[in-house]
Design an enzyme around this catalytic site. Structure first.
Site, PDB file in Angstrom:
ATOM      1  N   LYS A 121       1.066  -1.258   0.133  1.00 29.39           N
ATOM      2  CA  LYS A 121       0.108  -0.051  -0.008  1.00 29.39           C
ATOM      3  C   LYS A 121       0.733   1.229  -0.030  1.00 29.39           C
ATOM      4  O   LYS A 121       0.671   2.133  -0.849  1.00 29.39           O
ATOM      5  CB  LYS A 121      -0.834  -0.156   1.262  1.00 29.39           C
ATOM      6  CG  LYS A 121      -1.842   1.145   1.303  1.00 29.39           C
ATOM      7  CD  LYS A 121      -2.264   1.527   2.654  1.00 29.39           C
ATOM      8  CE  LYS A 121      -1.111   2.417   3.189  1.00 29.39           C
ATOM      9  NZ  LYS A 121      -1.416   2.925   4.418  1.00 29.39           N
ATOM     10  N   ASP A 139      -6.191   0.727   1.018  1.00 32.06           N
ATOM     11  CA  ASP A 139      -6.103   0.890   2.356  1.00 32.06           C
ATOM     12  C   ASP A 139      -7.502   0.407   2.726  1.00 32.06           C
ATOM     13  O   ASP A 139      -8.382  -0.081   2.146  1.00 32.06           O
ATOM     14  CB  ASP A 139      -5.749   2.599   2.892  1.00 32.06           C
ATOM     15  CG  ASP A 139      -6.866   3.497   2.292  1.00 32.06           C
ATOM     16  OD1 ASP A 139      -7.912   2.994   1.716  1.00 32.06           O
ATOM     17  OD2 ASP A 139      -6.921   4.480   3.124  1.00 32.06           O
TER      18      ASP A 139
END
Length: 227
Positions: A121, A139
């Site tokens: 991420k 996320d």
């Protein structure tokens, strides 16, 4: 509704109504953004933005942070979640950045993943925000909103969500779409109680469609008599 139609509607709405979509983290260069993103794990952007001014004053460059100890960095980040781990990751990241990349931020996701404290991420955030690459950082907001709207088909992992979003979103829009979904999840499509009444995406939203069907089942809309 076909998935392609849903994507077209959602992307068109965001493009017309959310012209400015960018990170809410404060930073002035790629190194500072990476530090802020590492700190943001399990922590709000608001808290991170309170921490980073003093941290950046003390350690403005990778070289400065690489020369520090985790204990010294800890004093600046102790109000963040998991401060001990994050202090170690920040120093380790800076040292690797200096040793392997001459202090320059790599643009390749795989190279970014070699830095301590950097997961997929985080690597995708840097690739998208700094280098405008078609990288989708997933996320908790992106994961939840994508599944709830119906952009993904119940993806069970962030990687599966990332791959499905990348498949359908035009490449040039991927960096913006990442922020569209994050901001929508942060302020409108809330985890516990989404604000459907204030959401412009309801015509294409699978969640709203399902709830509306249940409402009509038990509370049918009135019909005009005499026709």
């Amino acid at each position: 509704m076909e998935k392609e139609e849903r994507y077209r509607g959602v992307i068109d709405w965001f493009g017309r109504n959310v012209e400015v979509a960018e990170t809410e983290l404060h930073y002035s260069d790629a190194f500072q953004l990476l530090v802020a993103v590492i700190l943001s794990a399990q922590c709000t952007d608001k808290r991170v933005n309170m921490i980073t001014p003093a941290l950046f004053d003390a350690f403005p460059t990778p070289e400065a942070m690489a020369a520090a100890t985790p204990e010294a960095v800890f004093e600046y980040v102790k109000s963040a979640s998991y401060p001990n781990s994050k202090a170690k990751h920040l120093v380790g990241m800076a040292r690797r950045l200096v040793a392997d990349y001459g202090g320059r931020m790599p643009s390749d996701v795989d190279a970014l993943l070699t830095l301590p404290g950097v997961g997929r991420k985080t690597a995708n955030v840097i690739a998208a925000v700094v280098f405008n690459k078609p990288a989708m950082a997933v996320d908790t907001h992106v994961f939840r909103v994508s599944n709830r709207i119906g952009l993904t088909d119940g993806s069970r992992t962030p990687l599966a969500t990332e791959r499905e979003l990348i498949r359908y979103i035009p490449e040039n829009l991927v960096p913006r779409a990442h922020h569209w979904l994050i901001l929508h999840g942060r302020y409108v499509c809330l985890a516990r109680r989404p604000k459907c009444e204030a959401c412009g995406l309801t015509p294409w939203c699978r969640y709203f469609e399902g709830n509306r069907s249940q409402e009509l089942k038990y509370f049918p809309l009135p019909t005009m008599k005499g026709k």
